[in-house]
Design an enzyme around this catalytic site. Sequence first.
Site, PDB file in Angstrom:
ATOM      1  N   THR A 187       1.769  41.341 163.595  1.00 21.90           N
ATOM      2  CA  THR A 187       0.476  40.640 163.705  1.00 21.90           C
ATOM      3  C   THR A 187      -0.124  40.939 165.091  1.00 21.90           C
ATOM      4  O   THR A 187      -0.783  41.957 165.245  1.00 21.90           O
ATOM      5  CB  THR A 187       0.612  39.114 163.504  1.00 21.90           C
TER       6      THR A 187
ATOM      7  N   THR B  53      13.698  32.191 164.033  1.00 26.89           N
ATOM      8  CA  THR B  53      12.973  33.219 164.790  1.00 26.89           C
ATOM      9  C   THR B  53      11.622  33.408 164.131  1.00 26.89           C
ATOM     10  O   THR B  53      11.210  32.587 163.346  1.00 26.89           O
ATOM     11  CB  THR B  53      13.708  34.564 164.766  1.00 26.89           C
TER      12      THR B  53
ATOM     13  N   GLU C 111       2.943  37.650 173.754  1.00 29.80           N
ATOM     14  CA  GLU C 111       1.489  37.782 173.842  1.00 29.80           C
ATOM     15  C   GLU C 111       1.024  37.818 175.290  1.00 29.80           C
ATOM     16  O   GLU C 111       1.195  36.861 176.030  1.00 29.80           O
ATOM     17  CB  GLU C 111       0.808  36.641 173.077  1.00 29.80           C
TER      18      GLU C 111
END
Lengths: 411, 411
Positions: free
Chosen positions: A162, A199, A283
């Site tokens: 993603t 996870t 991120e």
Amino acid sequence: MKKDESNGFEIVKGGGVCAPLGFSASACAADIRGKGKKKLDLALLVSDTPCQTAALFTTNRVLAAPVRYNKGLFEKTKEFYGTIVNSDCANACTGAEGYKNSEKTASLAEKKLGFSDGSLLVASTGVIGAQLPIDKISANIPELCDGLDDSNGNLFAKAIMTTDTEVKEIAALVNTDNGSYVIGGACKGAGMIDPSMATLLCFITTDMALCAEELQNLLKEAAEESFNSITIDGDMSTNDTLIAFANGMSGVSLADGRHREQFYAAFKWVCKQLALMVVKDGEGATKLITIEITGAKSDTEAKKCALKIANSPLVKTMLSGCDPNWGRILASAGASGAEFDPDKVSVWFGDLLYVKNSLIIDLKLEEKAYEIMKQPKYAIKVDLGAGDSEYVCHTCDMTMDYVKINADYRS
Amino acid sequence: MKKDESNGFEIVKGGGVCAPLGFSASACAADIRGKGKKKLDLALLVSDTPCQTAALFTTNRVLAAPVRYNKGLFEKTKEFYGTIVNSDCANACTGAEGYKNSEKTASLAEKKLGFSDGSLLVASTGVIGAQLPIDKISANIPELCDGLDDSNGNLFAKAIMTTDTEVKEIAALVNTDNGSYVIGGACKGAGMIDPSMATLLCFITTDMALCAEELQNLLKEAAEESFNSITIDGDMSTNDTLIAFANGMSGVSLADGRHREQFYAAFKWVCKQLALMVVKDGEGATKLITIEITGAKSDTEAKKCALKIANSPLVKTMLSGCDPNWGRILASAGASGAEFDPDKVSVWFGDLLYVKNSLIIDLKLEEKAYEIMKQPKYAIKVDLGAGDSEYVCHTCDMTMDYVKINADYRS
């Protein structure tokens, strides 16, 4: 293949979920996001023979439809052929319709592949609260099934991404007197990594023969030392899923006890490498930081202290600024609930002892600490001076990009 | 003065810690940071007569020197004349030398003002791990003491600021049959605001007459509903200090039970307003968001659910992006440990019911939700559908500026 001397096994170059015998994969672009982009977003992983299977799921009270669907299947059997996975839609908070869509996704692939009902697991990742575009999935399943090939491990790993910026896959080959076996794996994850869950999405494959029960125990142990000891933002997903498939096709079996130690080590190593890839690709992250607590009163206290530091926004922003602002580390330790004498703490940046008895050793060390903190990878060690317990976890820095990515995620 | 009809008391225009009778303050630029800047960083608050005093301190295990010093004094007496405060250095993690510096700071001011030892409390805020420049403080104390004036409340509030961008002070005047009294306050705080501690630095003054014991109980109650229900980044400081001084000079006394209800309300209102100023001025924050949990099984569960949502980096970044990504709210609620049926949750943005039975009501509402989220101040209400308990807390959005401020804090 590259020999990893320290572990006594070989890393399979470019290897992933299809590195073990009998596993094949496929991926396609089904436009699940509905933006017309040609991004791979639907993936299939299948074994030639049924697998002994183990799984761990998120402990979030709000469970995505695929997690609920899988949990139901696991109550009946531990034998599966593989899994079908989509990115760009989590199919979470989607009610009865979402559950039906998970069921239908599996069912369509099972029919096309000639499997009986409940042979395939499902997994989804992406935005929460949107329904799966089941028509698009349905339209793409024939192509997906036809595309199965044992050279497609990398495509599978790509399709499950993603906000990940790097493909995460690895495989280890172990030679034994009875022949060789392989353990492969692929995972995705970038935000929402918290150790109180399994996870994000991770799939481990092996051609070693072992029973589902032992695989489940091993998976739990391995997760504790890998996916459960990493953190990015302390948030916990509705979809986290870790599945291990063992098809036994190597002919090497754990029934022969001589292989156990090596197999456990290699399996844990694969999980650990994948987990570290996840933190490294956090991120907006630019650094992979190990937080090492020693001298704690108990294992539990060592763990809560390590995770409090690893999740502190003030520590994580300090890491991005390469600022050895050690007071924030002590403040986090002090807020963690761990018991220790606040005047007895030591802190190391890398190998540099910076704080002793809770005081900075020498202000002149600041420049040296700064140099260490500029590195993309280093350890911060904190000795609490209160006992013999230790805990190690891995985190990343918090950058402006973290905020940017998550403020803009759906746009 | 502006009449606040809803509360039955008046807001003192420009009022702060010197609004009640008999309090005076002073501030000067002592260059505590050592950058040669003419920023106010040393402040004094003194009452003409001794005050009944109450205090709450951080629950961090690592306590700054001024907190340890004050705690020692409070074991002996509850009567103080005031406090001396510095910004730009927390005097935390500074060992025995730090403690001596706190003691000396108080002592120098006490001598100059003709007070006996232990008449003044101390407070520090700023970078952890650096020693107080005691010579600079010493050199500035004469000027500081000479400058005491009852018009200097605003200078006091300015001098205690660190990364704050706005001065935080307020005062309320209450008229009674026996005359009027005033409650004033000033505070600082921008990051590291977590509800498991007292607060950052906050000083409340009043000329109401009441005993230290009742003041302590009231302060605790008031903090629970104000400073303990706000959160910025979930971190907890080593220095948080909330002190209330009551000098009784108004001649109005709580011994007359008729004043109790109004005094409690006004005192809590002052604390609440200051707490909201702190969230509104959260580091890098652009929005003040109220998180309202209803339908929880217990008060404890309502609180942990509210704070999990309020502290989630994924929720906080979504707030900055004005993105009604409600799945993140449900995921946080699900991760909070609160018990509820994941299919029975409702979510409102402002007055807009957006999610019912854990499903979005209508995709077309997204634009409306976006409009609400663009406001600088609004509420997110989450009904868990599991009981009758409620909890309200206040948070802010997480922006790129939060990261910037905290990565660069010491530069």
